[in-house]
Design an enzyme around this catalytic site. Structure first.
Site, PDB file in Angstrom:
ATOM      1  CB  SER A   8      -0.891   0.011   1.237  1.00 54.09           C
ATOM      2  OG  SER A   8      -1.454   1.305   1.384  1.00 54.09           O
ATOM      3  CG  HIS A  31      -3.798  -1.602  -1.482  1.00 55.63           C
ATOM      4  ND1 HIS A  31      -4.856  -2.452  -1.738  1.00 55.63           N
ATOM      5  CD2 HIS A  31      -4.206  -0.806  -0.449  1.00 55.63           C
ATOM      6  CE1 HIS A  31      -5.848  -2.190  -0.907  1.00 55.63           C
ATOM      7  NE2 HIS A  31      -5.488  -1.188  -0.113  1.00 55.63           N
ATOM      8  CG  ASP A  33      -5.160   2.246   1.138  1.00 52.74           C
ATOM      9  OD1 ASP A  33      -6.056   1.394   0.998  1.00 52.74           O
ATOM     10  OD2 ASP A  33      -4.028   1.983   1.586  1.00 52.74           O
ATOM     11  CG  MET A  35      -8.545   6.683   2.811  1.00 51.92           C
ATOM     12  SD  MET A  35      -7.746   6.649   4.426  1.00 51.92           S
ATOM     13  CE  MET A  35      -6.741   5.158   4.276  1.00 51.92           C
ATOM     14  CG  HIS A  64      -9.170  -0.314  -0.102  1.00 53.11           C
ATOM     15  ND1 HIS A  64      -8.536  -0.529   1.109  1.00 53.11           N
ATOM     16  CD2 HIS A  64     -10.497  -0.417   0.161  1.00 53.11           C
ATOM     17  CE1 HIS A  64      -9.427  -0.730   2.059  1.00 53.11           C
ATOM     18  NE2 HIS A  64     -10.632  -0.659   1.513  1.00 53.11           N
ATOM     19  CG  MET A  66     -11.326   2.630   2.599  1.00 59.15           C
ATOM     20  SD  MET A  66      -9.736   2.613   3.436  1.00 59.15           S
ATOM     21  CE  MET A  66      -8.666   2.805   2.017  1.00 59.15           C
ATOM     22  CG  MET A 135     -11.179  -3.486   5.533  1.00 57.36           C
ATOM     23  SD  MET A 135      -9.809  -2.680   4.698  1.00 57.36           S
ATOM     24  CE  MET A 135      -8.882  -1.929   6.006  1.00 57.36           C
ATOM     25  CG  ASP A 173      -5.845  -3.210   3.256  1.00 55.40           C
ATOM     26  OD1 ASP A 173      -4.763  -2.904   3.800  1.00 55.40           O
ATOM     27  OD2 ASP A 173      -6.540  -2.394   2.630  1.00 55.40           O
TER      28      ASP A 173
HETATM   29  C1  DX5 Z   1      -6.157   1.205   5.836  1.00 56.74           C
HETATM   30  C2  DX5 Z   1      -5.746   0.894   4.425  1.00 56.74           C
HETATM   31  C3  DX5 Z   1      -4.607  -0.032   4.311  1.00 56.74           C
HETATM   32  C4  DX5 Z   1      -3.338   0.482   4.920  1.00 56.74           C
HETATM   33  C5  DX5 Z   1      -2.560  -0.680   5.407  1.00 56.74           C
HETATM   34  O1  DX5 Z   1      -7.421   1.778   5.825  1.00 56.74           O
HETATM   35  O2  DX5 Z   1      -6.820   0.329   3.687  1.00 56.74           O
HETATM   36  O3  DX5 Z   1      -4.382  -0.377   2.948  1.00 56.74           O
HETATM   37  O4  DX5 Z   1      -2.541   1.200   4.044  1.00 56.74           O
HETATM   38  O5  DX5 Z   1      -1.476  -0.196   6.118  1.00 56.74           O
HETATM   39  P1  DX5 Z   1      -0.720  -1.150   7.143  1.00 56.74           P
HETATM   40  O6  DX5 Z   1      -0.169  -2.277   6.334  1.00 56.74           O
HETATM   41  O7  DX5 Z   1       0.332  -0.270   7.707  1.00 56.74           O
HETATM   42  O8  DX5 Z   1      -1.732  -1.582   8.142  1.00 56.74           O
HETATM   43 ZN    ZN Z   2      -6.340  -0.510   1.698  1.00 53.50          ZN
END
Ligand code: DX5
Ligand code: ZN
Length: 229
Positions: A8, A31, A33, A35, A64, A66, A135, A173
């Site tokens: 990620s 990956h 993220d 948000m 991903h 969110m 998750m 994840d």
């Molecule tokens: C959290 C994200 C993850 C995050 C994982 O909401 O969806 O993808 O980047 O980070 P680590 O591996 O540090 O938990």
């Molecule tokens: Zn993620």
């Protein structure tokens, strides 16, 4: 069942994303993220950045989302060049319609579940999906502690995918590291996201290889126990 490693970039240096993608070029996917500060209490990046990353990334982008209202926004990520787009079950209004819209655009359709969301209601939707993301932290931030309580959901999903004879990938994840990845693989995950474990290391490529090795061994051991997998 091949192991897919998807670091990620949430834990990467956001001022140097192209170089940060090069650091993980031995992985399988990157990956991303997304948000929106509504679905989760954090804000990262959006469509224009994904569009540009897709042009320079050595790896397929695993997005991903969110975000609230993914029904409205997710298809644009497919058009921006993502290889896979995952939306949250808690946010999507019409998961089958959206998955079909994503697949029609040639991308892999994923559905994510936060820790408190059950997977049983999704089992009948599996034929419409390419991936389910379980998750193992509350979504929103990197670097959180791994939640073992989510592993039984992976186990149940792996059994459901096997029973249905499907090829749906199961992604894990949150808090995935050398200390936790074997438990994830043993429970049935085959796509592994790791943010802080990879980007927090001096040698990201070495961590990618270590994670791959641990996951492959744990998956092979689990398959030896249960050849149906
Ligand atoms: C959290 C994200 C993850 C995050 C994982 O909401 O969806 O993808 O980047 O980070 P680590 O591996 O540090 O938990
Ligand atoms: Zn993620």
């Amino acid at each position: 069942m091949a192991v897919t490693i998807s670091p990620s970039i949430l834990s990467a240096d956001f001022a140097n994303l192209q170089a940060e993608l090069e650091r993980i070029s031995s992985a399988d996917w990157a990956h991303v993220d997304v948000m929106d500060a509504h679905f989760v209490p954090n804000l990262t990046l959006g469509l224009p950045v994904v569009e540009r990353l897709a042009q320079v990334s050595p790896l397929p982008l695993d997005c991903h989302l969110m975000i609230t209202d993914p029904d409205r926004w997710a298809p644009a990520y497919a058009e921006a060049g993502a290889a896979g787009v995952t939306v949250h079950a808690e946010a999507v209004a019409a998961p089958v319609r959206l998955a079909r819209a994503l697949r029609a655009r040639g991308v892999r359709a994923g559905l994510a579940v936060s820790p408190a969301t059950p997977v049983e209601p999704l089992v009948d939707l599996l034929p419409e999906l390419d991936m389910v993301l379980v998750m193992t932290v509350e979504p929103g931030f990197g670097g959180q502690g791994f939640l073992d309580v989510c592993l039984p959901k992976l186990r149940r999903l792996r059994a459901a995918v096997g029973t249905a004879g499907l090829q749906v990938q199961l992604q894990v994840d949150g808090g995935v590291s050398a200390a936790t990845i074997e438990r994830c693989a043993e429970a049935g995950a085959d796509v592994f996201v790791a943010g802080s474990a990879v980007y927090g290391a001096e040698d990201a490529a070495a961590v990618v290889e270590q994670l791959r090795d641990l996951a492959e061994r744990a998956a092979a051991a689990a398959r030896a126990e249960d050849p149906v997998r």
